[in-house]
Design a protein around this motif. Sequence first.
Motif, PDB file in Angstrom:
ATOM      1  N   SER A  31      16.588 -37.769   5.938  1.00  0.00           N
ATOM      2  CA  SER A  31      17.045 -38.011   6.998  1.00  0.00           C
ATOM      3  C   SER A  31      17.765 -36.942   8.003  1.00  0.00           C
ATOM      4  N   ASN A  32      18.215 -35.870   7.426  1.00  0.00           N
ATOM      5  CA  ASN A  32      18.834 -35.019   7.824  1.00  0.00           C
ATOM      6  C   ASN A  32      17.991 -33.486   7.893  1.00  0.00           C
ATOM      7  N   VAL A  33      17.398 -33.604   7.702  1.00  0.00           N
ATOM      8  CA  VAL A  33      16.687 -32.620   8.417  1.00  0.00           C
ATOM      9  C   VAL A  33      16.336 -31.622  10.100  1.00  0.00           C
ATOM     10  N   VAL A  34      16.525 -30.081   9.501  1.00  0.00           N
ATOM     11  CA  VAL A  34      16.476 -29.774  10.995  1.00  0.00           C
ATOM     12  C   VAL A  34      14.249 -29.714  10.753  1.00  0.00           C
ATOM     13  N   PHE A  35      13.835 -29.331  11.993  1.00  0.00           N
ATOM     14  CA  PHE A  35      12.727 -28.531  12.670  1.00  0.00           C
ATOM     15  C   PHE A  35      12.757 -27.472  13.392  1.00  0.00           C
ATOM     16  N   VAL A  36      11.649 -26.721  12.822  1.00  0.00           N
ATOM     17  CA  VAL A  36      11.989 -25.348  13.417  1.00  0.00           C
ATOM     18  C   VAL A  36      10.195 -24.378  13.921  1.00  0.00           C
ATOM     19  N   LEU A  37      10.216 -25.027  15.142  1.00  0.00           N
ATOM     20  CA  LEU A  37       8.371 -25.045  15.452  1.00  0.00           C
ATOM     21  C   LEU A  37       8.401 -23.187  16.213  1.00  0.00           C
ATOM     22  N   THR A  38       7.931 -22.285  15.611  1.00  0.00           N
ATOM     23  CA  THR A  38       7.506 -20.997  16.717  1.00  0.00           C
ATOM     24  C   THR A  38       6.215 -20.835  15.829  1.00  0.00           C
ATOM     25  N   ALA A  39       6.148 -19.782  16.850  1.00  0.00           N
ATOM     26  CA  ALA A  39       4.572 -19.057  16.966  1.00  0.00           C
ATOM     27  C   ALA A  39       5.337 -17.623  17.285  1.00  0.00           C
ATOM     28  N   ASP A  40       3.793 -17.333  16.780  1.00  0.00           N
ATOM     29  CA  ASP A  40       3.839 -15.821  16.544  1.00  0.00           C
ATOM     30  C   ASP A  40       3.690 -15.191  17.852  1.00  0.00           C
ATOM     31  N   ASN A  41       3.682 -14.768  19.538  1.00  0.00           N
ATOM     32  CA  ASN A  41       2.637 -14.335  19.729  1.00  0.00           C
ATOM     33  C   ASN A  41       1.869 -13.381  20.219  1.00  0.00           C
ATOM     34  N   GLY A  42       1.564 -12.618  18.995  1.00  0.00           N
ATOM     35  CA  GLY A  42       0.101 -12.144  18.841  1.00  0.00           C
ATOM     36  C   GLY A  42       0.183 -11.040  18.996  1.00  0.00           C
ATOM     37  N   MET A  43      -1.004 -10.361  19.078  1.00  0.00           N
ATOM     38  CA  MET A  43      -1.019  -8.462  19.582  1.00  0.00           C
ATOM     39  C   MET A  43      -2.399  -8.773  19.787  1.00  0.00           C
ATOM     40  N   SER A  44      -2.306  -7.907  20.988  1.00  0.00           N
ATOM     41  CA  SER A  44      -3.417  -8.216  22.165  1.00  0.00           C
ATOM     42  C   SER A  44      -4.971  -7.939  21.659  1.00  0.00           C
ATOM     43  N   TRP A  45      -4.620  -7.203  20.519  1.00  0.00           N
ATOM     44  CA  TRP A  45      -6.163  -6.565  19.337  1.00  0.00           C
ATOM     45  C   TRP A  45      -7.439  -6.854  20.242  1.00  0.00           C
ATOM     46  N   GLY A  46      -7.700  -6.329  21.238  1.00  0.00           N
ATOM     47  CA  GLY A  46      -7.953  -5.393  21.912  1.00  0.00           C
ATOM     48  C   GLY A  46      -8.381  -6.173  23.030  1.00  0.00           C
ATOM     49  N   GLU A  47      -8.168  -6.835  23.944  1.00  0.00           N
ATOM     50  CA  GLU A  47      -8.317  -7.828  24.854  1.00  0.00           C
ATOM     51  C   GLU A  47      -7.771  -6.700  25.926  1.00  0.00           C
ATOM     52  N   ARG A  48      -8.562  -7.222  27.120  1.00  0.00           N
ATOM     53  CA  ARG A  48      -8.911  -5.931  28.109  1.00  0.00           C
ATOM     54  C   ARG A  48      -8.507  -5.206  28.126  1.00  0.00           C
ATOM     55  N   GLY A  49      -9.154  -4.252  26.720  1.00  0.00           N
ATOM     56  CA  GLY A  49      -9.667  -3.262  26.238  1.00  0.00           C
ATOM     57  C   GLY A  49      -7.617  -3.178  26.154  1.00  0.00           C
ATOM     58  N   TRP A  50      -6.658  -3.503  25.846  1.00  0.00           N
ATOM     59  CA  TRP A  50      -5.494  -3.030  25.689  1.00  0.00           C
ATOM     60  C   TRP A  50      -5.153  -3.029  24.042  1.00  0.00           C
ATOM     61  N   PRO A  51      -4.666  -2.236  22.986  1.00  0.00           N
ATOM     62  CA  PRO A  51      -4.588  -1.492  21.623  1.00  0.00           C
ATOM     63  C   PRO A  51      -3.337  -2.741  21.276  1.00  0.00           C
ATOM     64  N   ALA A  52      -2.464  -3.206  22.030  1.00  0.00           N
ATOM     65  CA  ALA A  52      -0.735  -3.817  21.778  1.00  0.00           C
ATOM     66  C   ALA A  52       0.016  -4.258  22.739  1.00  0.00           C
ATOM     67  N   LYS A  53       0.607  -5.365  22.240  1.00  0.00           N
ATOM     68  CA  LYS A  53       1.370  -5.676  23.719  1.00  0.00           C
ATOM     69  C   LYS A  53       1.784  -4.293  25.206  1.00  0.00           C
ATOM     70  N   ARG A  54       1.612  -4.946  25.980  1.00  0.00           N
ATOM     71  CA  ARG A  54       1.157  -3.287  27.317  1.00  0.00           C
ATOM     72  C   ARG A  54       1.738  -4.674  28.686  1.00  0.00           C
ATOM     73  N   VAL A  55       1.937  -5.483  28.183  1.00  0.00           N
ATOM     74  CA  VAL A  55       2.099  -6.384  29.410  1.00  0.00           C
ATOM     75  C   VAL A  55       3.191  -7.783  29.333  1.00  0.00           C
ATOM     76  N   ALA A  56       4.435  -7.804  29.912  1.00  0.00           N
ATOM     77  CA  ALA A  56       5.406  -8.847  29.727  1.00  0.00           C
ATOM     78  C   ALA A  56       5.189 -10.419  29.298  1.00  0.00           C
ATOM     79  N   TRP A  57       4.130 -10.489  30.081  1.00  0.00           N
ATOM     80  CA  TRP A  57       3.661 -12.220  29.542  1.00  0.00           C
ATOM     81  C   TRP A  57       3.341 -12.257  28.284  1.00  0.00           C
ATOM     82  N   ALA A  58       2.851 -11.523  27.575  1.00  0.00           N
ATOM     83  CA  ALA A  58       2.000 -10.767  25.846  1.00  0.00           C
ATOM     84  C   ALA A  58       3.264 -10.687  25.210  1.00  0.00           C
ATOM     85  N   VAL A  59       4.451 -11.339  25.394  1.00  0.00           N
ATOM     86  CA  VAL A  59       6.034 -11.435  24.444  1.00  0.00           C
ATOM     87  C   VAL A  59       5.994 -12.487  24.149  1.00  0.00           C
TER      88      VAL A  59
END
Length: 140
Positions: A31-59
Amino acid sequence: MRDDSVPAISRSIPSAVVGAVRATLEAQGRSNVVFVLTADNGMSWGERGWPAKRVAWAVPMPLFVRWTAGFGDRPRTVTASATSTDIAPTLCAIAGCTMGPFPDGRQVSGRSLLPLVTGDRRSLDRVAIPTEHLVPAADP
């Protein structure tokens, strides 16, 4: 931290998975267990023609921590900013240890979030959290 812009289904799936794992562990007497859930915010992978994280909301990325034995069952939201480097010092603090300095003298770059979750502090008194926006170099 809870973001109401995240669809409810995105919150309910992790909740159901944690509930199933928690029930299994409790049935085993753990019963003494710590759960940590998170996710990678990901790369843009070409979305909107962007090759990388170029905007603050991608972070930003979600971070959910559940430790019933230490925090109880009452949900709470921490609005202070955190970074992925804070996870290891937080888990270390929960385990009762401290991190750093490293053998070469460097300090740990993250900070424990435990005082925020327990309500002992409202912020980590950071001036800034570094982020990286990969912008292609200008053509010569």
